[in-house]
Enzyme design. Structure first.
Site, mmCIF file in Angstrom:
data_model
loop_
_atom_site.group_PDB
_atom_site.id
_atom_site.type_symbol
_atom_site.label_atom_id
_atom_site.label_comp_id
_atom_site.label_asym_id
_atom_site.label_seq_id
_atom_site.Cartn_x
_atom_site.Cartn_y
_atom_site.Cartn_z
ATOM 1 N N ARG A 51 0.805 -1.230 0.000
ATOM 2 C CA ARG A 51 0.000 0.000 0.000
ATOM 3 C C ARG A 51 0.835 1.276 0.000
ATOM 4 N NH1 ARG A 51 -2.772 -3.927 1.684
ATOM 5 N NH2 ARG A 51 -0.791 -4.458 2.601
ATOM 6 N N THR A 52 1.802 1.369 0.887
ATOM 7 C CA THR A 52 2.481 2.653 1.060
ATOM 8 C C THR A 52 3.258 3.008 -0.209
ATOM 9 O OG1 THR A 52 2.679 2.070 3.381
ATOM 10 C CG2 THR A 52 3.933 3.979 2.643
ATOM 11 N N LYS A 80 25.517 -4.004 -1.710
ATOM 12 C CA LYS A 80 26.989 -4.032 -1.799
ATOM 13 C C LYS A 80 27.617 -3.357 -0.574
ATOM 14 C CE LYS A 80 26.431 -3.012 -6.687
ATOM 15 N NZ LYS A 80 26.549 -1.839 -7.556
ATOM 16 N N ARG A 101 11.178 3.835 3.277
ATOM 17 C CA ARG A 101 10.862 2.894 4.367
ATOM 18 C C ARG A 101 12.119 2.122 4.722
ATOM 19 N NH1 ARG A 101 5.755 -1.127 4.550
ATOM 20 N NH2 ARG A 101 4.817 0.845 5.141
ATOM 21 N N HIS A 129 4.960 5.770 11.502
ATOM 22 C CA HIS A 129 4.459 5.604 10.130
ATOM 23 C C HIS A 129 3.472 6.749 9.883
ATOM 24 C CE1 HIS A 129 3.223 3.930 6.444
ATOM 25 N NE2 HIS A 129 2.876 2.714 6.799
HETATM 26 N N1 CP Z 1 -0.279 -0.102 5.873
HETATM 27 C C1 CP Z 1 0.921 -0.321 5.315
HETATM 28 O O1 CP Z 1 1.924 0.312 5.657
HETATM 29 O O2 CP Z 1 0.886 -1.286 4.339
HETATM 30 P P1 CP Z 1 2.155 -1.743 3.502
HETATM 31 O O3 CP Z 1 3.111 -2.389 4.460
HETATM 32 O O4 CP Z 1 1.609 -2.692 2.467
HETATM 33 O O5 CP Z 1 2.762 -0.511 2.888
#
Ligand code: CP
Length: 305
Positions: A51-52, A80, A101, A129
């Site tokens: 999603r993110t 590397k 991320r 998040h």
């Molecule tokens: N909600 C969320 O962060 O989903 P993903 O890990 O799929 O990005």
């Protein structure tokens, strides 16, 4: 604001502005379709995501911009041995804004010191998040018409769930919020969240292992997955993973206007039989995530219609 590392980087006024822009994009998408033309978003994902990452990419494309990046660390030069900060400094020469991320808490913050382009924390370990929180706030605002005066239940892995910590941080700034924290004793809310947010702001909360007892009181039920990737020991994960499974039976005594939320991905904690319940909002959260990220990209690039 140059970067977004944590939801506390945003004032409530900025959150309201983002929600207003996202709602306007939902109603008037054509107004925004070319607004980021020739702008580039880089998505640097050192940890898996559906999603993110894809909602950030869809957001930039729907704003008329382009996307580049990688979805696993082993497809970048970090395989590397390149440091995160060198990677981000490099990508800063190619992109106008970066969503990142990383499994290590604080990695996006360290990276933000080494580039002039805005960095968005798209999830750092068990810490934060913020863009999921923005998606959650937009969803609550659209479902309830307000962000105040509610009893919010969080259920599942409240220890490692970064979306839980960020949402508590955000909602605690609004009037009349109370919490019910439902978890096994091994996965309770960390002490620093209680001390720094709840106790400091005199916010009322209950901790319990019993989901059914408190179900009738809830305006929002925020379910979470037990975070397998944060456990040190597989046996503990297996023992705790199915602590709570939301089924239609458990919702019989819930409010008619309960909003059932989950940041997704789900594993087993919400039965698919709940998906057709009109109170299920988790796929609305997914969709709202794209619109709020569009609004955030515009804010960080200082672009207005
Ligand atoms: N909600 C969320 O962060 O989903 P993903 O890990 O799929 O990005």
């Amino acid at each position: 604001m140059k970067h977004l590392m944590d939801i506390t980087d945003l004032t409530t006024m900025q959150i309201d502005e983002l929600i207003m822009t996202a709602n306007d994009i939902i109603v008037n998408p054509m107004k925004y379709q070319d607004i980021c033309i020739r702008k580039k978003l880089a998505t640097l994902f050192f940890e898996p995501s559906t999603r993110t990452r894809l909602s950030f990419e869809a957001a930039m494309i729907e704003l008329g911009g382009s996307v580049l990046g990688f979805s696993t660390s082993d497809s970048s030069s970090s395989a590397k041995g390149e440091s995160v900060t060198d990677t981000v400094q490099t990508v800063g020469y190619y992109a106008d804004i970066i969503a990142m991320r990383h499994p290590k808490e604080g990695a996006p913050l360290a990276a933000s010191k080494r580039t002039t382009v805005p960095i968005i924390n798209a999830g750092d370990g068990g810490h934060s998040h913020p863009t999921q929180t923005l998606a959650d706030l937009l969803t609550i605002q659209r479902e309830k018409g307000r962000l105040s005066n509610m009893t919010v239940g969080f259920c599942g892995d409240l220890k490692f769930g970064r979306t839980v910590h960020s949402l508590i941080n955000a909602l605690s700034r609004y009037e009349g919020i109370e919490y019910v924290f439902i978890s096994p004793k091994e996965l309770v809310i960390p002490d620093y969240v209680k001390a720094n947010i709840l106790d400091r702001n005199n916010i009322r909360y209950i901790e319990t292992a019993n989901m059914d007892e408190y179900m009738p009181k809830l305006d929002i039920l925020y379910m979470t997955r037990v975070q397998r990737e944060r456990f040190f020991n597989e046996a503990d994960y297996v023992r705790l993973k199915d602590s709570y499974i939301l089924t239609p039976d458990r919702l019989i005594c819930a409010k008619k206007d309960l909003s059932i939320m989950h940041p997704l991905p789900r594993v087993n904690e919400i039965s698919v039989k709940v998906d057709d319940d009109p109170r299920a909002c988790y796929f609305k959260q997914v969709n709202n995530g794209k619109y709020i990220r569009m609004a955030l990209i515009l804010m960080l690039l200082d672009i207005s219609v």
